[in-house]
Design a protein around this motif. Structure first.
Motif, mmCIF file in Angstrom:
data_model
loop_
_atom_site.group_PDB
_atom_site.id
_atom_site.type_symbol
_atom_site.label_atom_id
_atom_site.label_comp_id
_atom_site.label_asym_id
_atom_site.label_seq_id
_atom_site.Cartn_x
_atom_site.Cartn_y
_atom_site.Cartn_z
ATOM 1 N N MET B 130 0.834 -1.195 0.000
ATOM 2 C CA MET B 130 0.000 0.000 0.000
ATOM 3 C C MET B 130 0.876 1.255 0.000
ATOM 4 O O MET B 130 2.063 1.178 0.325
ATOM 5 N N PRO B 131 0.335 2.388 -0.386
ATOM 6 C CA PRO B 131 1.138 3.634 -0.385
ATOM 7 C C PRO B 131 1.810 3.886 0.962
ATOM 8 O O PRO B 131 2.926 4.408 1.022
ATOM 9 N N ASN B 132 1.169 3.472 2.057
ATOM 10 C CA ASN B 132 1.779 3.698 3.375
ATOM 11 C C ASN B 132 2.834 2.652 3.728
ATOM 12 O O ASN B 132 3.302 2.588 4.858
ATOM 13 N N GLY B 133 3.174 1.805 2.750
ATOM 14 C CA GLY B 133 4.267 0.859 2.970
ATOM 15 C C GLY B 133 3.823 -0.493 3.507
ATOM 16 O O GLY B 133 4.604 -1.432 3.579
ATOM 17 N N ILE B 134 2.593 -0.612 3.899
ATOM 18 C CA ILE B 134 2.095 -1.881 4.429
ATOM 19 C C ILE B 134 2.064 -2.926 3.322
ATOM 20 O O ILE B 134 1.531 -2.691 2.243
ATOM 21 N N GLU B 135 2.640 -4.088 3.588
ATOM 22 C CA GLU B 135 2.544 -5.215 2.657
ATOM 23 C C GLU B 135 1.541 -6.204 3.214
ATOM 24 O O GLU B 135 1.602 -6.566 4.389
ATOM 25 N N LEU B 136 0.653 -6.653 2.345
ATOM 26 C CA LEU B 136 -0.350 -7.592 2.840
ATOM 27 C C LEU B 136 -0.707 -8.584 1.763
ATOM 28 O O LEU B 136 -0.352 -8.430 0.587
ATOM 29 N N LYS B 137 -1.367 -9.633 2.214
ATOM 30 C CA LYS B 137 -1.842 -10.670 1.307
ATOM 31 C C LYS B 137 -3.346 -10.765 1.505
ATOM 32 O O LYS B 137 -3.827 -10.710 2.641
ATOM 33 N N VAL B 138 -4.072 -10.877 0.410
ATOM 34 C CA VAL B 138 -5.523 -11.016 0.505
ATOM 35 C C VAL B 138 -5.946 -12.332 -0.132
ATOM 36 O O VAL B 138 -5.387 -12.755 -1.150
ATOM 37 N N ASP B 139 -6.886 -12.973 0.498
ATOM 38 C CA ASP B 139 -7.449 -14.218 -0.047
ATOM 39 C C ASP B 139 -8.967 -14.108 0.092
ATOM 40 O O ASP B 139 -9.485 -14.060 1.205
ATOM 41 N N ALA B 140 -9.673 -13.984 -1.056
ATOM 42 C CA ALA B 140 -11.119 -13.760 -1.004
ATOM 43 C C ALA B 140 -11.834 -14.873 -1.749
ATOM 44 O O ALA B 140 -11.620 -15.075 -2.947
ATOM 45 N N LEU B 141 -12.652 -15.594 -1.016
ATOM 46 C CA LEU B 141 -13.389 -16.726 -1.591
ATOM 47 C C LEU B 141 -14.868 -16.393 -1.519
ATOM 48 O O LEU B 141 -15.352 -15.940 -0.479
ATOM 49 N N ARG B 142 -15.602 -16.589 -2.632
ATOM 50 C CA ARG B 142 -17.032 -16.333 -2.521
ATOM 51 C C ARG B 142 -17.843 -17.226 -3.434
ATOM 52 O O ARG B 142 -17.344 -17.758 -4.425
ATOM 53 N N PHE B 143 -19.105 -17.397 -3.079
ATOM 54 C CA PHE B 143 -20.008 -18.193 -3.921
ATOM 55 C C PHE B 143 -21.441 -17.758 -3.662
ATOM 56 O O PHE B 143 -21.759 -17.144 -2.641
ATOM 57 N N LEU B 144 -22.296 -18.062 -4.660
ATOM 58 C CA LEU B 144 -23.733 -17.854 -4.506
ATOM 59 C C LEU B 144 -24.335 -19.245 -4.352
ATOM 60 O O LEU B 144 -24.185 -20.099 -5.235
ATOM 61 N N SER B 145 -25.025 -19.442 -3.263
ATOM 62 C CA SER B 145 -25.450 -20.797 -2.898
ATOM 63 C C SER B 145 -26.534 -21.324 -3.829
ATOM 64 O O SER B 145 -27.567 -20.683 -4.029
ATOM 65 N N LEU B 146 -26.312 -22.508 -4.375
ATOM 66 C CA LEU B 146 -27.368 -23.163 -5.163
ATOM 67 C C LEU B 146 -28.468 -23.661 -4.239
ATOM 68 O O LEU B 146 -29.636 -23.637 -4.572
ATOM 69 N N GLN B 147 -28.080 -24.094 -3.047
ATOM 70 C CA GLN B 147 -29.073 -24.663 -2.122
ATOM 71 C C GLN B 147 -29.934 -23.582 -1.484
ATOM 72 O O GLN B 147 -31.157 -23.682 -1.438
ATOM 73 N N GLU B 148 -29.295 -22.515 -0.986
ATOM 74 C CA GLU B 148 -30.022 -21.398 -0.378
ATOM 75 C C GLU B 148 -29.919 -20.248 -1.369
ATOM 76 O O GLU B 148 -29.024 -19.412 -1.275
ATOM 77 N N ASP B 149 -30.873 -20.211 -2.298
ATOM 78 C CA ASP B 149 -30.596 -19.347 -3.444
ATOM 79 C C ASP B 149 -30.871 -17.861 -3.195
ATOM 80 O O ASP B 149 -30.840 -17.057 -4.114
ATOM 81 N N GLU B 150 -31.132 -17.503 -1.951
ATOM 82 C CA GLU B 150 -31.191 -16.077 -1.615
ATOM 83 C C GLU B 150 -29.906 -15.604 -0.941
ATOM 84 O O GLU B 150 -29.819 -14.442 -0.535
ATOM 85 N N ALA B 151 -28.924 -16.518 -0.845
ATOM 86 C CA ALA B 151 -27.733 -16.171 -0.059
ATOM 87 C C ALA B 151 -26.428 -16.356 -0.816
ATOM 88 O O ALA B 151 -26.281 -17.263 -1.632
ATOM 89 N N GLY B 152 -25.509 -15.470 -0.521
ATOM 90 C CA GLY B 152 -24.128 -15.618 -0.956
ATOM 91 C C GLY B 152 -23.229 -15.615 0.264
ATOM 92 O O GLY B 152 -23.648 -15.223 1.358
#
Lengths: 767, 767
Positions: B130-152
């Motif tokens: 980041m501009p402030n020098g912070i180094e980080l790692k991001v891991d983002a997992l997502r899905f839209l549920s087939l079973q509960e089809d109003e939810a992600g």
């Protein structure tokens, strides 16, 4: 004919009786204008009934964003719409605190409107009983000054009939107006300032996007029974409206009058910072003249117009009224005073067609202005297109044309295309031909060739380049074809080989090539200057000629006619006569797809070609084509009956010519197409003029000489018209007994009358 | 091929490396959906670079007003647009108070996206400074549920790499979103309520005009290094946004994770007053399951989909990836669970095409759903049209058709026409034929004739009535003609006698008449009920037949082919091969008029007819037509290459079939048409499936029996596919050595393999 409430009169348009359902129609018919601004015949006082408010300033428009489901490459980003301008006519009236509103009065009698065309004013009178029992009489006279073209004047009088009462008159100017055609309830005027100074008031507002600034101003004075009443108005202002309230006690039988001078000064003609100053200057001028003085200048100015432009018809009041209405409206719309302006199809009488310039100007209006005004007016209309040549080249470029090819816009305010339906914008390309034809027509009529080397040739070259690139070679036909066009008949879209378009294209190339040769020969300096600019080679001209010489024209051997387009004979050829009347007008009854696959012709198409290029066809050719196409023509364009009238006259079918004449001349008065409430058909009015002068009068220019083959409908005792031809003013008087042609002044002029040479000073011949 | 950054993989779509100019393209390609909602692959955290935000709820739309320069009778008043729905994925991240934004980071490395199609999730990982020098790692997992089809569900983890820091996670739900395609900066969601309850938050908003109400909800929890951290969020609410701010100190090397459950409950499925209650119920269910539990249901549900729908390709990873991508996206878009829904051309991946139903469903999608799902899913798609029959009759009525004739809309959300360009809406009438064809196709494949007496016959009669009325008799040709249409090739508008349309019209009439007779014979009760309703007489059927029996088909003797339309041979017949590459795609390079008069074919048109009615033409016929039309086809519609691939396979041109196959299956992955950033071509993905099963596999139904003529591209070692045929699931395995066809379970099924009868349990034959 859809209505017949207009009372026949030689010089005036008159309506008697108050019918709320006629209000919008009359608002169109009784419109006034002075070339710089226009005003529908809306009531001055408040009206809660159905009405179509419209005040227009020439040249002021708004670019509406184009919205389509599927954006296509080259679509114009904007559609120019005419803007309803701030209200300058408003005068609300209260009696004993109650608002006068014709829609709520318990009785309205002796309602009468008159549009006096001879003198250029509109008058409305009526008696009414208000819900509070007050009976009054109103007399409202107004005009837009031809001499002071930023000003209008109103004299509005109220006479109390059954009791004394307190009368309140509230003149106002209002920029908080809306467009009738708006889809989204937007406003298009942004208010900037509201000011007042004594009896004067000013509302300044600016159009969104285009940033035209207009100061709408007024100055009012009050009289009671003719005596000036010095009242101090009570001012009320909002962000976009200024009103002045005058209250006075009036005795039964007495008359209170308000004189309102008002109008617009705009940033088109003044510095934005000095608009109020300019408004004050206009008000100084008109108040010095006074209402009656200004009215006298109006009568004088219109007398001058009529002196040259009038057509008289003896023995047929409706026909007389019709032609004068047309001539009057044309002069209200365009005076030639400002070469940035042009002639919108609805003039200043409605919002439709965006108030912009169409091919109507070149195809229909130029002959009228050439013959009834100084030739500079027509030259100015040609120059308008020359000035926009660069934008026409740019426009063609957007569609993929190169090498300086120009496609003039279908609709324009400033040279840019501002219509946005592909079947019109991209395909109704015949407009390019009409612009070239107008140059030919101008030179033919005026004899002023100088326009061609000065400006016209560049236009002709750019147009020839367009046609050369637009045609494609069909191996199948071994000819050049023009695919995917819309002809003048807009009831067919995206057709192939429209006869009219192909013919014009061929003619444009030949005419351009001829003029290049002539200018090379006769105007060496101009030639050098132009060639430097356009880089045209002999080789390129040869390429053009290949297209012109091998142009394809669809033809039916069976019917012995050129076909309007390749697929015409596949249609169900049921004539208009066999079409159920309940289906008419088809553009209001049928869906677009049904119209497109029908044989019905909105306006002269193949026959338009026969009109432009009459000399290139025999009378026999004309007869066959007329007999083939006329029966399918529904004349749902105002531009149609005039051409048919002229051709019927050529074919000696005087009854038919007369019927078409009535239809064109009274199109709006009798509302043939059921749409007069939307505004008048201004440009077609020039076609009406043509049907008298070219149709009945048989006027043509042949070999530089004016020729006439006068005919006369059985219904008429006689008719006269004047034309300004090469600085001679000819007056043609046709009666059942013969034709007299005189020339103003002492000049001599040799003309052709029924094919024989004659001297125009006193040509007389039995028909 | 316009891009090739997607890394070949059998089961996943993978991108490596962060390239800002690829963001919009990847947002389309990595989209997730579950039939009820969909989500472009926008970043969870703030991103200031170029992005196309898109969240969509099935069935939620807005009727945009139609605006045209010249209004034509019958124009639909509205154009339905798909609405960008409230944002449920947002999680802003601050470290030491500075906002994480990939557009401003000083370095981004190890950026990787994966769309795992086998299990139905999307994962994105990267390292950033980041501009402030912070180094980080991001891991983002997502899905839209087939079973509960109003939810992600989202699991978003941040690991600090170079120092301790204060990490702030700000999950939010936001109804203050805009549409990408808006012209006027309007918003389409009106906020109603913003509420929160502990870690849960709710934003309720309603669409303008259509008044769909949606409650967008979320519930969040935080862990550090896997340990639950009980943090109380700081809530911040505006009128349309709710955010929860979690701040915690994190040590270098440690990982803070947020689990966000979120989604929509809408008034389509719940009472408006009980939306928050419904949202709480969904949250109760998913939080009880937990992130990992819900993810397991996702894997199980997708395993079930693949069990039936998977196609394997051996020896060609790109082809394998392509076909699975297509099957995956089709299943993300439509599951058959809700018979009010249908399949929009862009599914839930973009705004174009208004998210509505086109003829794509009947012409392309039904075969896929018939063969890979229970037959009720296809029946439900047919029923969708039956349910809208009344509106189709009303729609035809607006265009002047009578007597129960139906014209199905070109584009619809609810049965009404909601497209608004005349050349499409009024003229692309072949869609009516595809709807009848789908009934035939369904019966042919499933053997379930019961649909016809129950519902289909009424549709067939209404469609036959339309064609009967739409054709007109040409005296010139002594045949019935169909004028003024647009065929599947939308690069020609308003043409006459489009072969495909005329052929379909004839077929529809014959098929309807046949079925009337059959139902009269075999389903007396249904016949009586239907006739009561539609009042069809034998005399009327005779009139239909007159049209069908005397239909005109344009034909070229010279080329020995049916002509696409009357004027086709007039065009400049320059093949695509001879067209300069710089001019492609022509829809992005050329103006519309130029496209219209060119010979270039957007998508299979005459050949679409040869595809539908293959049995009615010889292979020799097909060859001639393919050789004539293929060279002019630019395939600028996604629906084109699949048909050409199938036909090339029939003609044993396996190299060509393979090329078209790659083009259809990797259309979006490789962005052949330079528009993937706008969204994916969902409906054409069913065409890809057809090109494997019907093209290479040669699957057909003949006389109620399944037949195969399997072929294999040289590039492949082998391929397998499954089809569900009349309650038998067949697995077809084609290798260079031969074909094995097995039937699941112990059933026997007689099929035709390369023209010979075989038992499917273990059919093996050398190709």
């Amino acid at each position: 004919m859809n209505q017949d409430y207009i009372i026949p009169d030689n010089w005036s348009i008159i309506e008697e009786g108050f019918e709320p359902e006629r209000v919008c129609s009359s608002e169109s018919l009784f419109s006034i204008g002075n070339g710089a601004m226009g005003q529908r015949a809306n009531f001055e006082e408040y009206y809660s009934g159905n009405t179509f408010q419209g005040s227009y300033i020439a040249g002021v428009y708004y670019p509406d964003k184009t919205k389509v489901g599927w954006w296509k490459n080259g679509y114009p980003e904007y559609f120019a719409k005419v803007l309803n301008a701030p209200n300058w006519i408003g005068i609300n009236v209260k009696v004993n605190g109650e608002m006068l509103d014709l829609n709520t009065c318990t009785s309205v009698t002796e309602f009468r409107r008159e549009l006096n065309m001879k003198e250029g004013w509109h008058n409305r009178t009526f008696k009414a009983t208000m819900p509070n029992g007050i009976e009054l009489k109103v007399d409202a006279l107004r005009f837009l000054s031809l001499q002071e073209d930023e000003a209008g004047a109103i004299k509005y009088s109220v006479t109390l009939l059954n009791s004394d009462a307190e009368v309140t008159l509230i003149p106002y100017v209002d920029a908080g107006i809306e467009n009738k055609d708006t889809n989204w309830e937007e406003k298009f005027w942004e208010p900037l300032a509201v000011n007042e100074n004594g009896v004067r008031g000013f509302v300044t507002a600016r159009t969104l996007k285009t940033k035209y600034t207009a100061c709408t101003f007024m100055s009012n004075s009050i009289t009671v029974d003719g005596e000036v009443k010095e009242l101090t108005p009570v001012a009320e202002a909002t962000k976009d409206l200024l009103s002045h309230t005058y209250t006075t006690s009036v005795a039964k039988g007495s008359t209170v009058s308000i004189y309102k001078f008002a109008g617009y000064v705009t940033s088109m003609n003044h510095e934005v910072e000095k608009l109020e100053e300019a408004a004050n200057a206009v008000l100084d001028t008109v108040t010095t003249l006074g209402f009656d003085g200004l009215l006298q200048t109006q009568k004088d100015a219109w007398a001058k117009v009529w002196e040259m432009a009038d057509i008289t018809i003896d023995g047929d009041v409706k026909a007389q009224q019709g032609i004068r209405f047309n001539i009057f409206q044309l002069n209200q719309t365009y005076t030639g005073a400002d070469d940035r302006l042009n002639i919108g199809p609805k003039g200043f009488t409605g919002e439709k067609y965006g108030g912009s310039t169409y091919w109507d100007t070149e195809a229909y209006c130029i002959p009228f202005y050439m013959a009834t005004k100084d030739e500079n007016v027509a030259r100015s209309l040609l120059k308008y297109r020359y000035n926009q040549l660069d934008k026409a080249i740019e426009n063609a470029g957007k569609l993929g044309f190169t090498n300086g090819a120009a496609l003039y816009p279908m609709v324009t305010m400033n040279g840019e295309e501002c219509h946005n339906e592909w079947e019109i914008t991209f395909e109704e390309i015949h407009r390019n031909g009409a612009i070239a034809f107008a140059i030919f027509n101008y030179v033919r009529y005026t004899g002023d060739y100088s326009y061609v080397p000065e400006m016209g040739l560049e236009v002709l070259i750019a147009i020839a380049r367009f046609w050369h690139q637009r045609a494609t070679f069909s191996t199948n036909r071994n000819k050049y074809v023009i695919l995917g066009v819309t002809g003048p008949n807009e009831y067919e879209n995206n057709v192939n080989n429209n006869f009219y378009t192909n013919y014009l294209a061929q003619w444009c190339i030949n005419y351009a090539a001829e003029n290049v040769a002539k200018i090379k020969e006769e105007y060496g300096d101009d030639y050098a200057r132009i060639m430097e600019k356009v880089a045209l080679t002999d080789a390129e001209i040869s390429e053009w000629k290949k297209v012109a010489d091998n142009m394809y024209f669809p033809y039916s051997e069976e019917h012995n006619v050129f076909l309007q387009q390749d697929g015409f004979l596949d249609k169900e050829l049921i004539t208009v006569a066999d079409l159920d009347k309940s289906q008419r007008p088809i553009n209001q009854k049928w869906s677009w797809d049904r119209i497109l696959r029908s044989p019905y012709i909105k306006q002269a198409d193949t026959l338009q070609g026969f009109y432009f290029f009459e000399d290139q066809f025999s009378k026999e050719d004309l007869k066959r084509h007329f007999d083939f196409y006329e029966p399918f023509t529904v004349h749902e364009s105002s531009l149609s009956p005039c051409v048919h009238s002229i051709q019927a006259a050529v074919l000696d079918r005087m009854e038919q010519a007369y019927t078409f004449y009535l239809r064109t001349s009274r199109l709006d008065l009798d509302d043939y197409n059921k749409e007069v409430h939307e505004g008048l058909h201004i440009t077609s009015m020039a076609g009406t003029w043509m049907s008298v002068v070219e149709g009945f009068g048989g006027m043509r220019v042949k070999d530089g000489m004016l020729s006439f083959e006068p005919k006369i409908p059985a219904q008429w005792n006689g008719y006269t018209f004047k034309v300004n031809f090469r600085n001679h003013v000819l007056k043609v008087n046709v009666t059942q007994g013969g034709t007299t042609i005189t020339v103003d002044g002492d000049q001599d002029l040799t003309i052709l009358l029924n094919g024989e040479k004659a001297t125009a000073k006193a040509a007389l011949k039995t028909i």
